[in-house]
Design a protein around this motif. Structure first.
Motif, PDB file in Angstrom:
ATOM      1  N   PHE A  89      16.911  10.171  10.564  1.00  0.00           N
ATOM      2  CA  PHE A  89      16.486   8.834  10.966  1.00  0.00           C
ATOM      3  C   PHE A  89      16.335   8.726  12.488  1.00  0.00           C
ATOM      4  CE2 PHE A  89      21.121   8.738  10.862  1.00  0.00           C
ATOM      5  CZ  PHE A  89      21.447   8.124  12.072  1.00  0.00           C
ATOM      6  N   ARG A  90      16.954   9.640  13.223  1.00  0.00           N
ATOM      7  CA  ARG A  90      16.872   9.608  14.686  1.00  0.00           C
ATOM      8  C   ARG A  90      15.481  10.004  15.192  1.00  0.00           C
ATOM      9  NH1 ARG A  90      21.892   8.829  16.676  1.00  0.00           N
ATOM     10  NH2 ARG A  90      23.668   9.385  15.336  1.00  0.00           N
ATOM     11  N   VAL A  91      14.740  10.774  14.400  1.00  0.00           N
ATOM     12  CA  VAL A  91      13.394  11.201  14.820  1.00  0.00           C
ATOM     13  C   VAL A  91      12.307  10.749  13.850  1.00  0.00           C
ATOM     14  CG1 VAL A  91      14.204  13.207  16.114  1.00  0.00           C
ATOM     15  CG2 VAL A  91      13.706  13.442  13.665  1.00  0.00           C
ATOM     16  N   ASP A  92      12.690  10.169  12.728  1.00  0.00           N
ATOM     17  CA  ASP A  92      11.729   9.741  11.718  1.00  0.00           C
ATOM     18  C   ASP A  92      11.049   8.453  12.169  1.00  0.00           C
ATOM     19  OD1 ASP A  92      10.280   9.062   9.495  1.00  0.00           O
ATOM     20  OD2 ASP A  92      12.014   8.823   8.160  1.00  0.00           O
ATOM     21  N   PRO A  93       9.731   8.471  12.400  1.00  0.00           N
ATOM     22  CA  PRO A  93       9.043   7.248  12.837  1.00  0.00           C
ATOM     23  C   PRO A  93       9.083   6.134  11.792  1.00  0.00           C
ATOM     24  CG  PRO A  93       7.455   8.979  12.327  1.00  0.00           C
ATOM     25  CD  PRO A  93       8.817   9.620  12.328  1.00  0.00           C
ATOM     26  N   VAL A  94       9.207   6.498  10.509  1.00  0.00           N
ATOM     27  CA  VAL A  94       9.312   5.477   9.472  1.00  0.00           C
ATOM     28  C   VAL A  94      10.557   4.630   9.705  1.00  0.00           C
ATOM     29  CG1 VAL A  94       9.748   5.078   7.012  1.00  0.00           C
ATOM     30  CG2 VAL A  94       8.010   6.723   7.716  1.00  0.00           C
ATOM     31  N   ALA A  95      11.672   5.271  10.059  1.00  0.00           N
ATOM     32  CA  ALA A  95      12.923   4.540  10.282  1.00  0.00           C
ATOM     33  C   ALA A  95      12.782   3.525  11.409  1.00  0.00           C
ATOM     34  CB  ALA A  95      14.052   5.521  10.593  1.00  0.00           C
ATOM     35  N   ARG A  96      11.954   3.828  12.394  1.00  0.00           N
ATOM     36  CA  ARG A  96      11.779   2.923  13.528  1.00  0.00           C
ATOM     37  C   ARG A  96      10.802   1.793  13.231  1.00  0.00           C
ATOM     38  NH1 ARG A  96      11.256   7.825  16.213  1.00  0.00           N
ATOM     39  NH2 ARG A  96       9.027   7.465  16.518  1.00  0.00           N
ATOM     40  N   GLU A  97       9.774   2.053  12.423  1.00  0.00           N
ATOM     41  CA  GLU A  97       8.670   1.104  12.286  1.00  0.00           C
ATOM     42  C   GLU A  97       8.609   0.367  10.947  1.00  0.00           C
ATOM     43  OE1 GLU A  97       4.874   2.729  13.377  1.00  0.00           O
ATOM     44  OE2 GLU A  97       5.748   4.142  14.806  1.00  0.00           O
ATOM     45  N   LEU A  98       9.391   0.819   9.974  1.00  0.00           N
ATOM     46  CA  LEU A  98       9.200   0.359   8.598  1.00  0.00           C
ATOM     47  C   LEU A  98       9.219  -1.162   8.460  1.00  0.00           C
ATOM     48  CD1 LEU A  98       8.845   1.302   5.648  1.00  0.00           C
ATOM     49  CD2 LEU A  98      11.326   1.160   5.423  1.00  0.00           C
ATOM     50  N   PHE A  99      10.241  -1.824   9.014  1.00  0.00           N
ATOM     51  CA  PHE A  99      10.405  -3.257   8.774  1.00  0.00           C
ATOM     52  C   PHE A  99       9.796  -4.131   9.858  1.00  0.00           C
ATOM     53  CE2 PHE A  99      13.964  -1.140   6.561  1.00  0.00           C
ATOM     54  CZ  PHE A  99      13.572  -1.449   5.263  1.00  0.00           C
ATOM     55  N   SER A 100       9.112  -3.507  10.807  1.00  0.00           N
ATOM     56  CA  SER A 100       8.414  -4.280  11.831  1.00  0.00           C
ATOM     57  C   SER A 100       6.905  -4.162  11.707  1.00  0.00           C
ATOM     58  CB  SER A 100       8.852  -3.820  13.231  1.00  0.00           C
ATOM     59  OG  SER A 100       8.539  -2.451  13.436  1.00  0.00           O
ATOM     60  N   ALA A 101       6.444  -3.149  10.988  1.00  0.00           N
ATOM     61  CA  ALA A 101       4.996  -2.906  10.900  1.00  0.00           C
ATOM     62  C   ALA A 101       4.269  -3.989  10.110  1.00  0.00           C
ATOM     63  CB  ALA A 101       4.729  -1.539  10.279  1.00  0.00           C
ATOM     64  N   GLY A 102       4.888  -4.476   9.036  1.00  0.00           N
ATOM     65  CA  GLY A 102       4.242  -5.487   8.211  1.00  0.00           C
ATOM     66  C   GLY A 102       3.122  -4.949   7.345  1.00  0.00           C
ATOM     67  N   ARG A 103       3.049  -3.643   7.204  1.00  0.00           N
ATOM     68  CA  ARG A 103       2.000  -3.006   6.394  1.00  0.00           C
ATOM     69  C   ARG A 103       2.484  -1.608   6.005  1.00  0.00           C
ATOM     70  NH1 ARG A 103      -0.321   0.754   9.573  1.00  0.00           N
ATOM     71  NH2 ARG A 103      -0.046   0.550  11.819  1.00  0.00           N
ATOM     72  N   PRO A 104       1.815  -0.957   5.059  1.00  0.00           N
ATOM     73  CA  PRO A 104       2.199   0.413   4.699  1.00  0.00           C
ATOM     74  C   PRO A 104       2.008   1.371   5.868  1.00  0.00           C
ATOM     75  CG  PRO A 104       0.732  -0.547   3.049  1.00  0.00           C
ATOM     76  CD  PRO A 104       0.708  -1.466   4.217  1.00  0.00           C
ATOM     77  N   LEU A 105       2.911   2.331   5.992  1.00  0.00           N
ATOM     78  CA  LEU A 105       2.818   3.350   7.032  1.00  0.00           C
ATOM     79  C   LEU A 105       2.297   4.643   6.402  1.00  0.00           C
ATOM     80  CD1 LEU A 105       6.257   2.713   8.795  1.00  0.00           C
ATOM     81  CD2 LEU A 105       3.998   1.909   9.527  1.00  0.00           C
ATOM     82  N   LEU A 106       1.091   5.043   6.781  1.00  0.00           N
ATOM     83  CA  LEU A 106       0.497   6.280   6.265  1.00  0.00           C
ATOM     84  C   LEU A 106       1.032   7.450   7.089  1.00  0.00           C
ATOM     85  CD1 LEU A 106      -3.203   5.113   5.789  1.00  0.00           C
ATOM     86  CD2 LEU A 106      -1.284   4.940   4.189  1.00  0.00           C
TER      87      LEU A 106
END
Length: 257
Positions: A89-106
């Motif tokens: 989770f320290r380097v996973d971009p999903v962990a950083r952006e998941l709940f702020s993006a407001g859209r699916p992360l490809l």
């Protein structure tokens, strides 16, 4: 949600008919087994291969503190253990952006714009478990500190080749989220009641007409049209007009013709 222009450009009429079937099914999900069946139905429209779904408890900074209601379809569970052990989770971009993006992360888009120290090893380890291409999606449940968390492995060649898949994913994920909310929070709801004016405004809006054009058809002001459409969106719990029309069509509140 994708714009009406993106939907018209990338999704066929058959796509939309099948998508509305998924949306209608999502609105009647009430158990984990029904949630899994919904994902199998979605896989007819999205090149899904493996899926992991869970409910995440979040702290005040939207960090995941625990997960419950783990559901998976052919997903490599060993990856979840390794993810925790090596603190990806320290380097996973999903962990950083998941709940702020407001859209699916490809994932292929994330890899292009996230090249931090340790990321390349993380991406290589993920690929070793079959997580080469796909998407992640998460959103908070209404009035709750919990959130949905979808991790979906997709056919790599299909995802990169066709923009259509990204549009369909963005179209369906809000409804998958709402379905999981019903499972977790017990939120099965009755069909909303729309006024005659709200239904009429939605019926015209589905043809892509502007507020002004609808006002001419209905014999009312453009502001009044906007008022009726916003009321319909609120009752249908839709984020925009496209989603409101999809929900209304799936529930038979407006006509297809």
């Amino acid at each position: 949600m994708p714009t009406a222009t993106e939907i018209a450009r990338h999704l066929s009429k058959l796509d939309l008919v099948k998508a509305l079937d998924v949306i209608d099914t999502a609105r009647h999900v009430g158990s984990e087994q029904q949630m899994k069946r919904l994902m199998h139905l979605a896989s007819e429209l999205i090149p899904l291969e493996k899926v992991h779904i869970c409910v995440a408890a979040l702290d005040a900074d939207a960090n995941i503190v625990s997960t419950t209601r783990q559901m998976h379809i052919n997903f490599p569970l060993e990856w979840l253990g390794q993810y925790r052990e090596r603190e990806y989770f320290r380097v996973d971009p999903v962990a950083r952006e998941l709940f702020s993006a407001g859209r699916p992360l490809l994932w292929h888009e994330l890899r292009k714009r996230n090249v931090v120290d340790g990321a390349q090893q993380f991406y290589a380890d993920a690929r070793a478990f079959g997580l080469s291409e796909g998407f992640s999606f998460g959103a908070r449940f209404s009035q709750s500190s919990s959130a949905s968390f979808f991790t979906c492995i997709c056919d790599e060649r299909e995802m990169v080749r066709h923009r259509r898949h990204a549009v369909m994913i963005e179209f369906l994920t809000p409804h998958l989220h709402e379905a999981l909310a019903k499972v977790h929070l017990g939120l099965l709801k009755e069909t909303p009641v729309l006024s005659d004016r709200e239904r009429e405004a939605l019926n015209w809006a589905k043809f892509g007409k502007t507020d002004w054009e609808i006002s001419l058809q209905m014999g009312i002001g453009a502001r009044t049209v906007k008022f009726h459409l916003e009321n319909a969106m609120r009752k249908l719990q839709a984020n925009n007009r496209v989603q409101a029309m999809a929900i209304a069509l799936s529930q038979g509140l407006i006509d297809w013709g």
